[in-house]
Design a protein around this motif. Structure first.
Motif, PDB file in Angstrom:
ATOM      1  N   ALA A  17       0.834  -1.210   0.000  1.00 41.86           N
ATOM      2  CA  ALA A  17       0.000   0.000   0.000  1.00 41.86           C
ATOM      3  C   ALA A  17       0.867   1.258   0.000  1.00 41.86           C
ATOM      4  CB  ALA A  17      -0.942  -0.001   1.206  1.00 41.86           C
ATOM      5  N   VAL A  18       1.933   1.279   0.789  1.00 41.77           N
ATOM      6  CA  VAL A  18       2.837   2.437   0.805  1.00 41.77           C
ATOM      7  C   VAL A  18       3.468   2.597  -0.568  1.00 41.77           C
ATOM      8  CG1 VAL A  18       4.985   3.371   1.772  1.00 41.77           C
ATOM      9  CG2 VAL A  18       3.291   2.320   3.293  1.00 41.77           C
ATOM     10  N   GLY A  19       3.933   1.495  -1.152  1.00 42.31           N
ATOM     11  CA  GLY A  19       4.521   1.553  -2.487  1.00 42.31           C
ATOM     12  C   GLY A  19       3.551   2.074  -3.529  1.00 42.31           C
ATOM     13  N   ARG A  20       2.305   1.647  -3.433  1.00 50.57           N
ATOM     14  CA  ARG A  20       1.279   2.092  -4.380  1.00 50.57           C
ATOM     15  C   ARG A  20       1.043   3.596  -4.264  1.00 50.57           C
ATOM     16  NH1 ARG A  20      -1.415  -1.988  -3.964  1.00 50.57           N
ATOM     17  NH2 ARG A  20      -2.505  -1.551  -2.031  1.00 50.57           N
ATOM     18  N   VAL A  21       0.957   4.107  -3.027  1.00 49.73           N
ATOM     19  CA  VAL A  21       0.740   5.548  -2.830  1.00 49.73           C
ATOM     20  C   VAL A  21       1.908   6.340  -3.421  1.00 49.73           C
ATOM     21  CG1 VAL A  21       0.571   7.389  -1.096  1.00 49.73           C
ATOM     22  CG2 VAL A  21      -0.754   5.282  -0.808  1.00 49.73           C
ATOM     23  N   LEU A  22       3.120   5.910  -3.133  1.00 50.70           N
ATOM     24  CA  LEU A  22       4.292   6.623  -3.658  1.00 50.70           C
ATOM     25  C   LEU A  22       4.357   6.555  -5.183  1.00 50.70           C
ATOM     26  CD1 LEU A  22       6.938   5.523  -1.011  1.00 50.70           C
ATOM     27  CD2 LEU A  22       6.113   7.869  -1.393  1.00 50.70           C
ATOM     28  N   THR A  23       4.100   5.382  -5.731  1.00 50.99           N
ATOM     29  CA  THR A  23       4.150   5.211  -7.180  1.00 50.99           C
ATOM     30  C   THR A  23       3.081   6.055  -7.871  1.00 50.99           C
ATOM     31  OG1 THR A  23       5.059   2.993  -6.931  1.00 50.99           O
ATOM     32  CG2 THR A  23       4.042   3.505  -9.043  1.00 50.99           C
ATOM     33  N   GLU A  24       1.878   6.056  -7.311  1.00 51.01           N
ATOM     34  CA  GLU A  24       0.798   6.859  -7.896  1.00 51.01           C
ATOM     35  C   GLU A  24       1.099   8.348  -7.829  1.00 51.01           C
ATOM     36  OE1 GLU A  24      -2.745   5.473  -5.911  1.00 51.01           O
ATOM     37  OE2 GLU A  24      -2.787   3.617  -7.089  1.00 51.01           O
ATOM     38  N   ALA A  25       1.936   8.760  -6.877  1.00 54.20           N
ATOM     39  CA  ALA A  25       2.345  10.163  -6.769  1.00 54.20           C
ATOM     40  C   ALA A  25       3.527  10.471  -7.692  1.00 54.20           C
ATOM     41  CB  ALA A  25       2.705  10.493  -5.320  1.00 54.20           C
ATOM     42  N   GLY A  26       3.974   9.473  -8.465  1.00 57.39           N
ATOM     43  CA  GLY A  26       5.038   9.693  -9.434  1.00 57.39           C
ATOM     44  C   GLY A  26       6.437   9.415  -8.937  1.00 57.39           C
ATOM     45  N   HIS A  27       6.563   8.797  -7.763  1.00 53.86           N
ATOM     46  CA  HIS A  27       7.885   8.494  -7.217  1.00 53.86           C
ATOM     47  C   HIS A  27       8.335   7.106  -7.656  1.00 53.86           C
ATOM     48  CE1 HIS A  27       7.590  12.055  -4.778  1.00 53.86           C
ATOM     49  NE2 HIS A  27       6.441  11.624  -4.259  1.00 53.86           N
ATOM     50  N   VAL A  28       9.579   7.022  -8.094  1.00 51.27           N
ATOM     51  CA  VAL A  28      10.136   5.727  -8.468  1.00 51.27           C
ATOM     52  C   VAL A  28      10.431   4.986  -7.165  1.00 51.27           C
ATOM     53  CG1 VAL A  28      11.932   4.523  -9.752  1.00 51.27           C
ATOM     54  CG2 VAL A  28      11.110   6.757 -10.552  1.00 51.27           C
ATOM     55  N   SER A 178      15.266  11.074 -15.503  1.00 52.38           N
ATOM     56  CA  SER A 178      16.354  11.874 -16.050  1.00 52.38           C
ATOM     57  C   SER A 178      16.483  11.603 -17.535  1.00 52.38           C
ATOM     58  CB  SER A 178      17.657  11.515 -15.334  1.00 52.38           C
ATOM     59  OG  SER A 178      18.756  12.006 -16.045  1.00 52.38           O
ATOM     60  N   PRO A 179      16.726  12.646 -18.357  1.00 54.91           N
ATOM     61  CA  PRO A 179      16.876  12.410 -19.782  1.00 54.91           C
ATOM     62  C   PRO A 179      18.111  11.566 -20.105  1.00 54.91           C
ATOM     63  CG  PRO A 179      17.065  14.762 -19.263  1.00 54.91           C
ATOM     64  CD  PRO A 179      16.781  14.035 -18.000  1.00 54.91           C
ATOM     65  N   THR A 180      19.071  11.490 -19.187  1.00 47.76           N
ATOM     66  CA  THR A 180      20.274  10.696 -19.429  1.00 47.76           C
ATOM     67  C   THR A 180      20.112   9.260 -18.960  1.00 47.76           C
ATOM     68  OG1 THR A 180      21.218  11.329 -17.305  1.00 47.76           O
ATOM     69  CG2 THR A 180      21.770  12.708 -19.201  1.00 47.76           C
ATOM     70  N   GLN A 181      19.007   8.954 -18.313  1.00 51.33           N
ATOM     71  CA  GLN A 181      18.759   7.604 -17.810  1.00 51.33           C
ATOM     72  C   GLN A 181      18.303   6.734 -18.983  1.00 51.33           C
ATOM     73  OE1 GLN A 181      15.541   7.455 -15.031  1.00 51.33           O
ATOM     74  NE2 GLN A 181      16.406   5.708 -13.960  1.00 51.33           N
ATOM     75  N   PRO A 182      18.909   5.562 -19.191  1.00 49.88           N
ATOM     76  CA  PRO A 182      18.480   4.681 -20.286  1.00 49.88           C
ATOM     77  C   PRO A 182      16.994   4.377 -20.186  1.00 49.88           C
ATOM     78  CG  PRO A 182      20.446   3.807 -19.194  1.00 49.88           C
ATOM     79  CD  PRO A 182      19.965   4.985 -18.385  1.00 49.88           C
ATOM     80  N   SER A 183      16.305   4.399 -21.348  1.00 51.11           N
ATOM     81  CA  SER A 183      14.858   4.206 -21.339  1.00 51.11           C
ATOM     82  C   SER A 183      14.457   2.851 -20.782  1.00 51.11           C
ATOM     83  CB  SER A 183      14.288   4.396 -22.735  1.00 51.11           C
ATOM     84  OG  SER A 183      14.853   3.429 -23.616  1.00 51.11           O
ATOM     85  N   GLU A 184      15.285   1.808 -20.998  1.00 48.34           N
ATOM     86  CA  GLU A 184      14.895   0.495 -20.482  1.00 48.34           C
ATOM     87  C   GLU A 184      14.988   0.405 -18.972  1.00 48.34           C
ATOM     88  OE1 GLU A 184      19.253   0.241 -21.619  1.00 48.34           O
ATOM     89  OE2 GLU A 184      17.452   0.987 -22.575  1.00 48.34           O
ATOM     90  N   LEU A 185      15.615   1.379 -18.328  1.00 54.58           N
ATOM     91  CA  LEU A 185      15.711   1.376 -16.877  1.00 54.58           C
ATOM     92  C   LEU A 185      14.721   2.330 -16.232  1.00 54.58           C
ATOM     93  CD1 LEU A 185      19.558   1.173 -16.255  1.00 54.58           C
ATOM     94  CD2 LEU A 185      17.877  -0.661 -16.165  1.00 54.58           C
ATOM     95  N   ARG A 186      14.005   3.112 -16.993  1.00 51.12           N
ATOM     96  CA  ARG A 186      13.038   4.044 -16.417  1.00 51.12           C
ATOM     97  C   ARG A 186      11.849   3.293 -15.860  1.00 51.12           C
ATOM     98  NH1 ARG A 186      13.230   8.127 -21.264  1.00 51.12           N
ATOM     99  NH2 ARG A 186      15.134   9.197 -20.690  1.00 51.12           N
ATOM    100  N   ALA A 187      11.372   3.747 -14.726  1.00 47.55           N
ATOM    101  CA  ALA A 187      10.153   3.153 -14.149  1.00 47.55           C
ATOM    102  C   ALA A 187       8.978   3.585 -14.983  1.00 47.55           C
ATOM    103  CB  ALA A 187       9.980   3.593 -12.701  1.00 47.55           C
ATOM    104  N   THR A 188       8.022   2.695 -15.152  1.00 44.81           N
ATOM    105  CA  THR A 188       6.838   3.049 -15.934  1.00 44.81           C
ATOM    106  C   THR A 188       5.620   3.001 -15.078  1.00 44.81           C
ATOM    107  OG1 THR A 188       6.613   0.768 -16.633  1.00 44.81           O
ATOM    108  CG2 THR A 188       7.797   2.256 -18.118  1.00 44.81           C
TER     109      THR A 188
END
Length: 188
Positions: A17-28, A178-188
């Motif tokens: 539940a904590v992870g869901r709240v943070l993720t929904e707020a846009g936090h990786v 980050s724009p320098t972060q590889p796209s395959e490593l970005r959280a979605t």
């Protein structure tokens, strides 16, 4: 953040539940249930140290998993783990390199915990958890590992909001990839 407490208190559910709240707020955010990091056995015969094999596996594996999540851009980590001593807290702190660890102890009514255990576990595992629950615990001054305690007596979302507020993570600025972060490593 590390959520601790007795078996059946709701560590994994509240961590999700904590992870869901943070993720929904846009936090990786990474969420890790340490029980899943030590599904191994039977443990090798190690004499009196045999009981700590699982604790060490959890910490060693958590260090590796956290390094990978962090490299992928995680800013927050929520860990579910039963810790009972200052030494265990220190070991988890080492495993979560670069984190300012906050430990939150979840509590619940004994009857509620028993009901949860009976719904979740069977056989020897259930009996072991029920025996552990029936034993008197050490005095708080001997093993205080938590920064604060929260009663798990509401919905997981409500508990998550209280914990995030008390930890100071509520209202954190959103972290964009980050724009320098590889796209395959970005959280979605």
């Amino acid at each position: 953040m590390l959520l601790t407490g007795v078996a059946g208190v709701g560590k994994s559910t509240v961590a999700d539940a904590v992870g869901r709240v943070l993720t929904e707020a846009g936090h990786v955010t990474a969420v890790v249930d340490t029980d899943l990091l030590a599904q191994f056995g039977p443990p090798p015969t190690l004499g009196s140290a045999g009981g700590r094999v699982y604790d060490e596996l959890k910490c060693a594996n958590l260090a590796s998993v956290w390094a990978n999540f962090r490299a992928a851009g995680a800013r927050f980590v929520v860990v579910a783990a039963a810790i009972e001593s200052v030494a265990q807290r220190e070991r988890y702190t080492e495993s979560l390199a670069g984190c300012d660890l906050m430990v939150v102890r979840l509590t619940a009514d004994v009857d509620t915990v028993r009901d949860r255990l009976r719904q979740r576990d069977t056989g020897p595992k259930l009996e072991q958890h029920l025996r552990t629950l029936a034993r008197p615990g050490p005095s708080p001054t001997e093993t205080t590992v938590e920064d604060f305690t929260v009663a798990n007596d509401r919905t997981p979302a409500e508990i998550a909001e209280e914990i995030l507020d008390r930890v100071g993570w509520a209202g954190q600025p959103r972290r964009l990839p980050s724009p320098t972060q590889p796209s395959e490593l970005r959280a979605t």
